[in-house]
Design a protein around this motif. Structure first.
Motif, PDB file in Angstrom:
ATOM      1  N   GLY A   1      -7.554 -12.946 -46.660  1.00  0.00           N
ATOM      2  CA  GLY A   1      -7.498 -13.970 -47.701  1.00  0.00           C
ATOM      3  C   GLY A   1      -8.567 -13.789 -48.770  1.00  0.00           C
ATOM      4  O   GLY A   1      -8.658 -14.599 -49.694  1.00  0.00           O
ATOM      5  N   LEU A   2      -9.368 -12.737 -48.664  1.00  0.00           N
ATOM      6  CA  LEU A   2     -10.445 -12.512 -49.622  1.00  0.00           C
ATOM      7  C   LEU A   2     -10.013 -11.627 -50.786  1.00  0.00           C
ATOM      8  O   LEU A   2     -10.696 -11.559 -51.805  1.00  0.00           O
ATOM      9  CB  LEU A   2     -11.653 -11.877 -48.920  1.00  0.00           C
ATOM     10  N   LEU A   3      -8.889 -10.941 -50.611  1.00  0.00           N
ATOM     11  CA  LEU A   3      -8.328 -10.117 -51.671  1.00  0.00           C
ATOM     12  C   LEU A   3      -6.884 -10.531 -51.902  1.00  0.00           C
ATOM     13  O   LEU A   3      -6.199 -10.978 -50.979  1.00  0.00           O
ATOM     14  CB  LEU A   3      -8.378  -8.632 -51.302  1.00  0.00           C
ATOM     15  N   THR A   4      -6.434 -10.365 -53.122  1.00  0.00           N
ATOM     16  CA  THR A   4      -5.054 -10.719 -53.418  1.00  0.00           C
ATOM     17  C   THR A   4      -4.093  -9.748 -52.737  1.00  0.00           C
ATOM     18  O   THR A   4      -4.457  -8.638 -52.354  1.00  0.00           O
ATOM     19  CB  THR A   4      -4.802 -10.729 -54.929  1.00  0.00           C
ATOM     20  N   HIS A   5      -2.859 -10.181 -52.634  1.00  0.00           N
ATOM     21  CA  HIS A   5      -1.835  -9.460 -51.894  1.00  0.00           C
ATOM     22  C   HIS A   5      -1.704  -8.014 -52.367  1.00  0.00           C
ATOM     23  O   HIS A   5      -1.698  -7.079 -51.555  1.00  0.00           O
ATOM     24  CB  HIS A   5      -0.505 -10.207 -52.046  1.00  0.00           C
ATOM     25  N   LEU A   6      -1.617  -7.813 -53.665  1.00  0.00           N
ATOM     26  CA  LEU A   6      -1.379  -6.482 -54.203  1.00  0.00           C
ATOM     27  C   LEU A   6      -2.535  -5.540 -53.893  1.00  0.00           C
ATOM     28  O   LEU A   6      -2.328  -4.411 -53.434  1.00  0.00           O
ATOM     29  CB  LEU A   6      -1.161  -6.569 -55.714  1.00  0.00           C
ATOM     30  N   LEU A   7      -3.767  -5.993 -54.129  1.00  0.00           N
ATOM     31  CA  LEU A   7      -4.919  -5.132 -53.885  1.00  0.00           C
ATOM     32  C   LEU A   7      -5.088  -4.853 -52.394  1.00  0.00           C
ATOM     33  O   LEU A   7      -5.396  -3.727 -51.996  1.00  0.00           O
ATOM     34  CB  LEU A   7      -6.187  -5.777 -54.451  1.00  0.00           C
ATOM     35  N   ALA A   8      -4.880  -5.860 -51.558  1.00  0.00           N
ATOM     36  CA  ALA A   8      -5.010  -5.667 -50.112  1.00  0.00           C
ATOM     37  C   ALA A   8      -4.017  -4.623 -49.612  1.00  0.00           C
ATOM     38  O   ALA A   8      -4.370  -3.731 -48.820  1.00  0.00           O
ATOM     39  CB  ALA A   8      -4.802  -6.997 -49.387  1.00  0.00           C
ATOM     40  N   GLN A   9      -2.782  -4.714 -50.076  1.00  0.00           N
ATOM     41  CA  GLN A   9      -1.779  -3.722 -49.685  1.00  0.00           C
ATOM     42  C   GLN A   9      -2.152  -2.329 -50.174  1.00  0.00           C
ATOM     43  O   GLN A   9      -1.995  -1.335 -49.449  1.00  0.00           O
ATOM     44  CB  GLN A   9      -0.407  -4.111 -50.250  1.00  0.00           C
ATOM     45  N   ASN A  10      -2.645  -2.263 -51.401  1.00  0.00           N
ATOM     46  CA  ASN A  10      -3.042  -0.984 -51.976  1.00  0.00           C
ATOM     47  C   ASN A  10      -4.158  -0.343 -51.154  1.00  0.00           C
ATOM     48  O   ASN A  10      -4.136   0.858 -50.860  1.00  0.00           O
ATOM     49  CB  ASN A  10      -3.502  -1.210 -53.421  1.00  0.00           C
ATOM     50  N   ILE A  11      -5.138  -1.135 -50.757  1.00  0.00           N
ATOM     51  CA  ILE A  11      -6.261  -0.629 -49.975  1.00  0.00           C
ATOM     52  C   ILE A  11      -5.801  -0.151 -48.601  1.00  0.00           C
ATOM     53  O   ILE A  11      -6.222   0.906 -48.115  1.00  0.00           O
ATOM     54  CB  ILE A  11      -7.348  -1.705 -49.845  1.00  0.00           C
ATOM     55  N   GLU A  12      -4.924  -0.917 -47.986  1.00  0.00           N
ATOM     56  CA  GLU A  12      -4.416  -0.515 -46.678  1.00  0.00           C
ATOM     57  C   GLU A  12      -3.677   0.810 -46.759  1.00  0.00           C
ATOM     58  O   GLU A  12      -3.838   1.687 -45.905  1.00  0.00           O
ATOM     59  CB  GLU A  12      -3.493  -1.601 -46.111  1.00  0.00           C
ATOM     60  N   GLN A  13      -2.879   0.968 -47.801  1.00  0.00           N
ATOM     61  CA  GLN A  13      -2.137   2.209 -47.949  1.00  0.00           C
ATOM     62  C   GLN A  13      -3.089   3.372 -48.207  1.00  0.00           C
ATOM     63  O   GLN A  13      -2.959   4.453 -47.612  1.00  0.00           O
ATOM     64  CB  GLN A  13      -1.142   2.099 -49.103  1.00  0.00           C
TER      65      GLN A  13
ATOM     66  N   ALA B   1      -8.505   6.141 -53.353  1.00  0.00           N
ATOM     67  CA  ALA B   1      -8.880   6.020 -51.942  1.00  0.00           C
ATOM     68  C   ALA B   1     -10.367   6.285 -51.727  1.00  0.00           C
ATOM     69  O   ALA B   1     -10.958   5.796 -50.758  1.00  0.00           O
ATOM     70  CB  ALA B   1      -8.042   6.960 -51.086  1.00  0.00           C
ATOM     71  N   THR B   2     -10.999   7.056 -52.623  1.00  0.00           N
ATOM     72  CA  THR B   2     -12.442   7.312 -52.488  1.00  0.00           C
ATOM     73  C   THR B   2     -13.257   6.061 -52.772  1.00  0.00           C
ATOM     74  O   THR B   2     -14.428   5.987 -52.408  1.00  0.00           O
ATOM     75  CB  THR B   2     -12.897   8.429 -53.449  1.00  0.00           C
ATOM     76  N   LYS B   3     -12.648   5.091 -53.437  1.00  0.00           N
ATOM     77  CA  LYS B   3     -13.361   3.878 -53.842  1.00  0.00           C
ATOM     78  C   LYS B   3     -13.245   2.748 -52.830  1.00  0.00           C
ATOM     79  O   LYS B   3     -14.061   1.818 -52.843  1.00  0.00           O
ATOM     80  CB  LYS B   3     -12.803   3.377 -55.186  1.00  0.00           C
ATOM     81  N   VAL B   4     -12.224   2.782 -51.977  1.00  0.00           N
ATOM     82  CA  VAL B   4     -11.887   1.585 -51.217  1.00  0.00           C
ATOM     83  C   VAL B   4     -12.461   1.546 -49.810  1.00  0.00           C
ATOM     84  O   VAL B   4     -12.436   0.497 -49.169  1.00  0.00           O
ATOM     85  CB  VAL B   4     -10.350   1.399 -51.146  1.00  0.00           C
ATOM     86  N   GLY B   5     -12.974   2.654 -49.320  1.00  0.00           N
ATOM     87  CA  GLY B   5     -13.521   2.642 -47.971  1.00  0.00           C
ATOM     88  C   GLY B   5     -14.594   1.595 -47.765  1.00  0.00           C
ATOM     89  O   GLY B   5     -14.492   0.741 -46.861  1.00  0.00           O
ATOM     90  N   PRO B   6     -15.667   1.591 -48.578  1.00  0.00           N
ATOM     91  CA  PRO B   6     -16.708   0.568 -48.427  1.00  0.00           C
ATOM     92  C   PRO B   6     -16.187  -0.844 -48.646  1.00  0.00           C
ATOM     93  O   PRO B   6     -16.629  -1.780 -47.973  1.00  0.00           O
ATOM     94  CB  PRO B   6     -17.723   0.961 -49.500  1.00  0.00           C
ATOM     95  N   LEU B   7     -15.236  -1.009 -49.566  1.00  0.00           N
ATOM     96  CA  LEU B   7     -14.689  -2.340 -49.826  1.00  0.00           C
ATOM     97  C   LEU B   7     -13.907  -2.845 -48.616  1.00  0.00           C
ATOM     98  O   LEU B   7     -14.032  -4.012 -48.215  1.00  0.00           O
ATOM     99  CB  LEU B   7     -13.785  -2.286 -51.056  1.00  0.00           C
ATOM    100  N   LYS B   8     -13.118  -1.977 -48.025  1.00  0.00           N
ATOM    101  CA  LYS B   8     -12.345  -2.352 -46.832  1.00  0.00           C
ATOM    102  C   LYS B   8     -13.290  -2.750 -45.701  1.00  0.00           C
ATOM    103  O   LYS B   8     -13.088  -3.780 -45.033  1.00  0.00           O
ATOM    104  CB  LYS B   8     -11.472  -1.181 -46.394  1.00  0.00           C
ATOM    105  N   ALA B   9     -14.352  -1.972 -45.520  1.00  0.00           N
ATOM    106  CA  ALA B   9     -15.312  -2.278 -44.454  1.00  0.00           C
ATOM    107  C   ALA B   9     -16.007  -3.613 -44.698  1.00  0.00           C
ATOM    108  O   ALA B   9     -16.236  -4.392 -43.764  1.00  0.00           O
ATOM    109  CB  ALA B   9     -16.337  -1.149 -44.363  1.00  0.00           C
TER     110      ALA B   9
END
Length: 509
Positions: A361-373, A339-347
């Motif tokens: 649509g810029l990230l695959t389903h699995l990674l997008a779900q992981n980032i949201e969680q 979770a410390t890695k994904v904040g800037p990526l999500k933004a």
């Protein structure tokens, strides 16, 4: 009868037409699979450099041969993301005999900044990104004389457990095309196992310079934290990620290590080029299973026992030690650390797309779900995970009070099929457990900061390689290389070739 040099000259001319573009391009598979092959497959990178230095072949001829190998093998194995043939050709002007790897072509993982090349990280988000400045690690690699000819495939953002992504597709294991090359340095490992290059770059943030070599029959090295030149654009060091070689021979890896270590790192004395085998007996700590997690597969156990018997035959003493992790704690902490890695990526995704991560649509389903969680975790929860992982350096140091070096499986499983762990899956507890079960022996080493290696000493009943992981005390990278030389001499692996390699080109046709 033509001489070898005449043969190589004729062969190299066949690849010239592949170098007509003026900028690095995404790999375009060729349909021509009828050309003859060279007789240099048995040479490691230092051996190829010596051919250039002694004028048995020119750097340009060798570049053309490597291009030919890429064009032939990639359509079947899919280890490339982009090529830089013309960049490599223009760099031939810098080749000189004072370099350790004089003009030898090399592939680097598509997760590092190389001036004049794309960097996609295996993601649609970065498919058009171009890099203008090389990081220090790449500058060191090129000072050593290595000539970058392209980049290798990765999982999206190095996430998950198999080398597969929406942008380029899956990389196939040359030992069995239905299997993956495991995690994010899988494209590099595939290229070496296929005989395309004898040496390639990898990064290791949770095991990716050990897991792919384990399942492709190669040597993989993860250096101590802070040991190597920076691979980051800001000149700093990632807490868990290091850069180093995957190779067919120990000396190639040791040579590149010497050219890319940061000799003024402020933490350790320089190692230099390790060229000699171990000359003392070791007390080897043995780790078998990790409590509360899936036991190692029977073939992995056989690999471990085979390596233990080899070590005893070499005079080393074996003692049982406990691996200083609890699986449930590792899994919980690792996900919180992510979770410390994904904040800037999500933004970034939300800014570029104007949509949520899962809808962009810029990230695959699995990674997008992981980032949201992960983005739903509180700062307190994330800090709890980080704090737990920060206890590992001291715990590893305690483990080495009982031994000189530790041996473990690289993974509890001999390999992973390409239909397992897909980026199309949902991110849930089943998926996260599947991934962490395959990282549980390697990832803790990254958080501890210790050096480690995967050594190919066993092939299973299906002729699939299974590596053994050796971990050394913090900063003792030299010990790993000395032991690797001893193991290489005792049980050589460099002449073991995968069925879907250029040693058997008919299988790739």
């Amino acid at each position: 009868m033509i001489s070898r040099r005449q043969f190589l000259l004729a062969l190299s001319s066949l690849a010239v037409s592949a170098c007509t573009t003026t900028t690095p391009t995404f790999f375009a598979p060729t349909s021509n699979k009828t050309l003859p092959f060279d007789d240099l497959l048995s040479y490691d990178a230092l051996g190829l450099a010596n051919l250039i230095k002694t004028k048995q072949i020119s750097a340009e001829e060798l570049l053309n041969i490597i291009i030919k190998r890429i064009d032939y093998a990639n359509p079947t194995l899919n280890f490339m993301t982009n090529t830089a043939y013309n960049r490599a050709r223009s760099n031939l002007i810098n080749v000189n005999n004072d370099q350790l790897f004089t003009g030898v072509p090399v592939l680097v993982k598509d997760m590092i900044d190389v001036a004049g090349m794309p960097r996609t990280d295996g993601s649609m988000l970065f498919k058009d990104r171009q890099i203008t400045k090389s990081v220090d690690y790449i500058l060191g690699l090129e000072r050593a004389g290595l000539n970058i000819v392209g980049m290798t495939n990765v999982p999206e953002m190095a996430s998950f457990i198999i080398t597969d992504n929406e942008l380029f597709g899956a990389t196939h294991n040359p030992w069995n095309l239905e299997y993956s090359t495991f995690s994010s340095s899988g494209g590099s490992a595939c290229a070496i196992a296929a005989g395309v290059v004898p040496l390639a770059h990898g990064t290791d943030g949770a095991g990716s310079c050990r897991l792919p070599p384990s399942t492709t029959g190669l040597l993989g090295m993860k250096p101590s934290r802070y040991r190597m030149l920076s691979g980051e654009a800001n000149g700093g060091h990632d807490l868990v990620k290091t850069n180093q070689a995957i190779s067919r021979t120990v000396r190639d890896s040791a040579a590149l290590f010497s050219m890319t270590e940061d000799k003024s790192n402020g933490h350790f004395s320089p190692v230099g080029f390790v060229t000699t085998s171990l000359k003392r007996k070791l007390k080897v700590g043995v780790v078998r299973n990790i409590p509360n997690s899936t036991p190692i597969e029977p073939e992995v156990n056989k690999a471990l026992e085979s390596t233990m018997a080899l070590l005893e035959s070499l005079g080393h003493e074996l003692v049982d030690v406990n691996y200083p992790i609890i699986f449930d704690v590792l899994m919980d902490s690792y996900q919180k650390f992510f979770a410390t890695k994904v904040g800037p990526l999500k933004a970034l995704v939300e800014k570029v797309s104007g949509k949520s991560v899962t809808e962009s649509g810029l990230l695959t389903h699995l990674l997008a779900q992981n980032i949201e969680q992960a983005s739903g975790l509180s700062e307190e929860e994330i800090q709890q995970g980080v704090d737990a992982l920060n206890t590992l350096p001291a715990k590893f140091a305690d483990m080495f009070k009982a031994c000189d070096i530790v041996i473990t499986p690289v993974a509890a499983f001999a390999g992973t099929r390409l239909d397992e762990g897909s980026y199309k899956d949902d991110w849930d507890e089943v998926t996260s457990t599947f991934i962490l079960e395959r990282l549980k022996y390697t990832a803790p080493v990254n958080f501890a900061g210790n050096p480690a290696m995967s050594v190919p000493l066993y092939w299973d009943k299906n002729n699939m390689p299974i590596g053994s992981q050796f971990i050394a005390p913090l900063g003792d990278d030299k010990l790993l290389y000395e032991l690797a030389y001893q193991l290489e001499a005792a049980r050589p692996w460099r002449d073991k070739w995968a069925p879907y390699s250029l040693m058997y080109p008919q299988h790739l046709a």
